[in-house]
Design an enzyme around this catalytic site. Sequence first.
Site, PDB file in Angstrom:
ATOM      1  N   ILE A  16       0.830  -1.209   0.000  1.00 50.59           N
ATOM      2  CA  ILE A  16       0.000   0.000   0.000  1.00 50.59           C
ATOM      3  C   ILE A  16       0.862   1.257   0.000  1.00 50.59           C
ATOM      4  O   ILE A  16       0.654   2.171  -0.805  1.00 50.59           O
ATOM      5  CB  ILE A  16      -0.941   0.007   1.232  1.00 50.59           C
ATOM      6  CG1 ILE A  16      -1.818  -1.246   1.213  1.00 50.59           C
ATOM      7  CG2 ILE A  16      -1.764   1.283   1.313  1.00 50.59           C
ATOM      8  CD1 ILE A  16      -2.588  -1.473  -0.066  1.00 50.59           C
ATOM      9  N   ASP A  35      11.089   3.028   5.635  1.00 50.49           N
ATOM     10  CA  ASP A  35      10.843   1.628   5.991  1.00 50.49           C
ATOM     11  C   ASP A  35      11.966   1.150   6.908  1.00 50.49           C
ATOM     12  O   ASP A  35      13.098   1.625   6.806  1.00 50.49           O
ATOM     13  CB  ASP A  35      10.786   0.760   4.728  1.00 50.49           C
ATOM     14  CG  ASP A  35       9.940  -0.477   4.942  1.00 50.49           C
ATOM     15  OD1 ASP A  35       8.841  -0.572   4.360  1.00 50.49           O
ATOM     16  OD2 ASP A  35      10.364  -1.357   5.729  1.00 50.49           O
ATOM     17  N   THR A 122      -5.052  -1.141   8.079  1.00 46.69           N
ATOM     18  CA  THR A 122      -6.290  -1.738   8.589  1.00 46.69           C
ATOM     19  C   THR A 122      -6.149  -1.959  10.091  1.00 46.69           C
ATOM     20  O   THR A 122      -5.192  -2.591  10.536  1.00 46.69           O
ATOM     21  CB  THR A 122      -6.526  -3.089   7.884  1.00 46.69           C
ATOM     22  OG1 THR A 122      -6.507  -2.845   6.484  1.00 46.69           O
ATOM     23  CG2 THR A 122      -7.838  -3.699   8.298  1.00 46.69           C
ATOM     24  N   LYS A 207     -13.695  -0.147   6.776  1.00 45.31           N
ATOM     25  CA  LYS A 207     -12.616  -0.954   6.198  1.00 45.31           C
ATOM     26  C   LYS A 207     -12.768  -2.426   6.606  1.00 45.31           C
ATOM     27  O   LYS A 207     -12.644  -3.340   5.787  1.00 45.31           O
ATOM     28  CB  LYS A 207     -11.257  -0.414   6.658  1.00 45.31           C
ATOM     29  CG  LYS A 207     -10.087  -1.290   6.331  1.00 45.31           C
ATOM     30  CD  LYS A 207      -9.852  -1.375   4.834  1.00 45.31           C
ATOM     31  CE  LYS A 207      -9.025  -2.577   4.458  1.00 45.31           C
ATOM     32  NZ  LYS A 207      -8.760  -2.670   3.044  1.00 45.31           N
ATOM     33  N   HIS A 245     -31.303 -14.770 -10.739  1.00 47.83           N
ATOM     34  CA  HIS A 245     -32.327 -14.023  -9.991  1.00 47.83           C
ATOM     35  C   HIS A 245     -31.859 -12.570  -9.877  1.00 47.83           C
ATOM     36  O   HIS A 245     -30.671 -12.322  -9.645  1.00 47.83           O
ATOM     37  CB  HIS A 245     -32.460 -14.676  -8.603  1.00 47.83           C
ATOM     38  CG  HIS A 245     -33.525 -14.078  -7.742  1.00 47.83           C
ATOM     39  ND1 HIS A 245     -33.416 -12.824  -7.199  1.00 47.83           N
ATOM     40  CD2 HIS A 245     -34.717 -14.573  -7.322  1.00 47.83           C
ATOM     41  CE1 HIS A 245     -34.497 -12.568  -6.491  1.00 47.83           C
ATOM     42  NE2 HIS A 245     -35.304 -13.622  -6.551  1.00 47.83           N
ATOM     43  N   GLY A 258      -7.569 -16.711   1.462  1.00 43.64           N
ATOM     44  CA  GLY A 258      -6.239 -16.307   1.920  1.00 43.64           C
ATOM     45  C   GLY A 258      -6.016 -14.825   1.760  1.00 43.64           C
ATOM     46  O   GLY A 258      -6.962 -14.052   1.581  1.00 43.64           O
ATOM     47  N   CYS A 261      -5.983  -9.796   3.989  1.00 42.56           N
ATOM     48  CA  CYS A 261      -7.137  -8.922   4.255  1.00 42.56           C
ATOM     49  C   CYS A 261      -8.335  -9.733   4.733  1.00 42.56           C
ATOM     50  O   CYS A 261      -8.706  -9.677   5.895  1.00 42.56           O
ATOM     51  CB  CYS A 261      -7.497  -8.156   3.005  1.00 42.56           C
ATOM     52  SG  CYS A 261      -6.081  -7.323   2.292  1.00 42.56           S
ATOM     53  N   ARG A 326       0.785 -15.126   1.111  1.00 42.29           N
ATOM     54  CA  ARG A 326       0.424 -14.882   2.512  1.00 42.29           C
ATOM     55  C   ARG A 326      -0.947 -15.472   2.847  1.00 42.29           C
ATOM     56  O   ARG A 326      -1.912 -15.244   2.130  1.00 42.29           O
ATOM     57  CB  ARG A 326       0.436 -13.380   2.812  1.00 42.29           C
ATOM     58  CG  ARG A 326       1.855 -12.835   2.913  1.00 42.29           C
ATOM     59  CD  ARG A 326       1.865 -11.370   3.192  1.00 42.29           C
ATOM     60  NE  ARG A 326       1.363 -10.608   2.068  1.00 42.29           N
ATOM     61  CZ  ARG A 326       1.186  -9.289   2.090  1.00 42.29           C
ATOM     62  NH1 ARG A 326       1.443  -8.616   3.185  1.00 42.29           N
ATOM     63  NH2 ARG A 326       0.744  -8.654   1.033  1.00 42.29           N
TER      64      ARG A 326
END
Length: 424
Positions: A16, A35, A122, A207, A245, A258, A261, A326
Site C-alpha cells: 500500500i 521503511d 487496517t 474498512k 435471480h 487467503g 485482508c 500470505r
Amino acid sequence: MEIHKQKICIIGLGYIGLPAAAMFASNGHKVIGVDINNEVIDALEKGEVIIEEPYLKNMVEQEVISGNLIASKKPQVADAFIIAVPTPLSKDKKADMSLVKKATESIVPYLRKGNIVVLESTSPTGTVKNLIIPILKKSGLKIGEELYVGYCPERVLPGQILFELVNNNRIIGGINKKSSEKIKELYQIFVKGEMYITDTITAEMCKLVENTYRDVNIAFVNELSKICEYTGADVWEVIKLCNKHPRINIHQPGPGVGGHCLAIDPWFIVEKNPDLARIIKLARETNDSMPQFIFNKIENILKNIKGTKKVTILGITYKANIDDTRESPIINLIQLLEKHNYKISVVDPYVKEFRYKVENVAEAANNSDLLVLAVNHKDFKDLDFDLIAKNMQNKIILDTRNYFDKNIVEKEGFKYYLLGKANE
Ligand code: SAJ
C-alpha cells in the site's frame, strides 16, 4: 497551473505505502519513503521494488530518477505523514498493533504546526482515538487545531493496485471537520474517485466491514459446496442459476480464503465484539476449514491406490495471477498432505521459490496420481493434457475452482472431480 509542491512522508513501503508513494511522486510532490526493512530501502535507492505488482516497478524507477521519491530509514520534517505499516494477526487472533505504534512514535519528533497525519493501515475500531492520538500529543501540538489527524483506509485490490488507487472511492474519517478537509485535499492530489467524509470510528469500521462482507459471503458458498457434495447437487450450477435471480449474487467457492485482508480483518471485529460477532467468527472458521475438506476429498478419491501417493498441486498463491502466498489456504493443504506422507510436487509460475517446486506441469506430473487445480492462474488455462496424462501414474484431476473443461480433460483420459460435486 503550478502545483504547490508538498513534502509527504510515507511510513511503510509495502503493498500500500509504496504505490501511494509512487503516485504522490508522479504527481510532482516530494515523497520520503520510510521503511525499517533494509532490503526495501536498498532496493528503492536503486529504483527497484521487491514486490510484484503490474506497472509499479516502472513508476517507482521513474520517480526515483526524477528525485521526487527518496528512500529513508527515518522520517523527516514534512507537510503530511501517512502511516501504512502492516497490522498482522497474532497467534490469539488479535491485531498486532506494535508496528503502528512504533511508526507513530517515530514521526513525533518531526511533527510541526499545520501537519497532517493519516493512518491507512487496517486497524481495529478505536485505534486513532486510543493509540494514535495519545502518542501524537507528545509533540505538544494541539490535536485537531495544529495537527490534523484521521483515518483513510486503503481499498485497493492486489493485481490492480495502481488503477484502483486512482479510481476507487475513498472514505475519510478525520477526527474533526478541519482534519477531514485537509486529508481530502491531500488525497485529491491523485484520487479521481469520490471522497466520502465520516467520523473516525465509522471509517475504521468500514474498512473491516468491506472485507468481512466478502469473507462471510465466501463462507456461505463454501458451506454450500460441502452441502452439495452430500446432496448430489452441483454447487457451480446452483450458483450460476441462482445468480440469474435479479437480487442474488453468490460468490465463488474454493479451497479457502487467503491473503492479508479477508483472512485477517474479520478477526479485528471479533476481537472487539466477541459476544456479538457470531456469524463473522463462524464464517472465518468455515473458510479456514476448506483445506481440510479438500484434503478429505483427496483421501477419498485416492483411497483405492496402494503405496505412497503422489499429488501435483497447481498454484500455491492465495489467489490467481499474483505472487503473494500470505495466508494461502493451499499452503495449509500442502501441510496436511505432508503430515500424511504424500509425495508432492508444485507448479506456480508466479512464485520464485517453494519446496517441491517444479517448472512445468508435465514434468511435475511425472508419476503423479492426482493433479489438483488449486489456483486458477491464467497460465493453467490451456495445458497440454495429452502430454501431462502420458506422465502420470493415475490420470485423475481435482478441480477446486471449476476451471478446467470437463469434456476436454475426459477426452484425454482423465477422471475429473470437482469441488462442490459428489465424487462419483
Ligand atoms: N475468494 C473466494 N471466492 C470468491 C472471491 C474470493 O474464495 O468469490 C478468495 C480468493 O481466492 C482469495 C481471497 O478470497 O483467497 C481474497 O481475495 P479477494 O480477491 O477477494 O481480495 P484481496 O484479499 O486480494 O483484496 C481485498 C479487497 N477487498 C474487497 O474486495 C472487499 C481489496 O479491495 C482490499 O483493499 C484488500 O482486500 C485489503 O487490502 O484489505
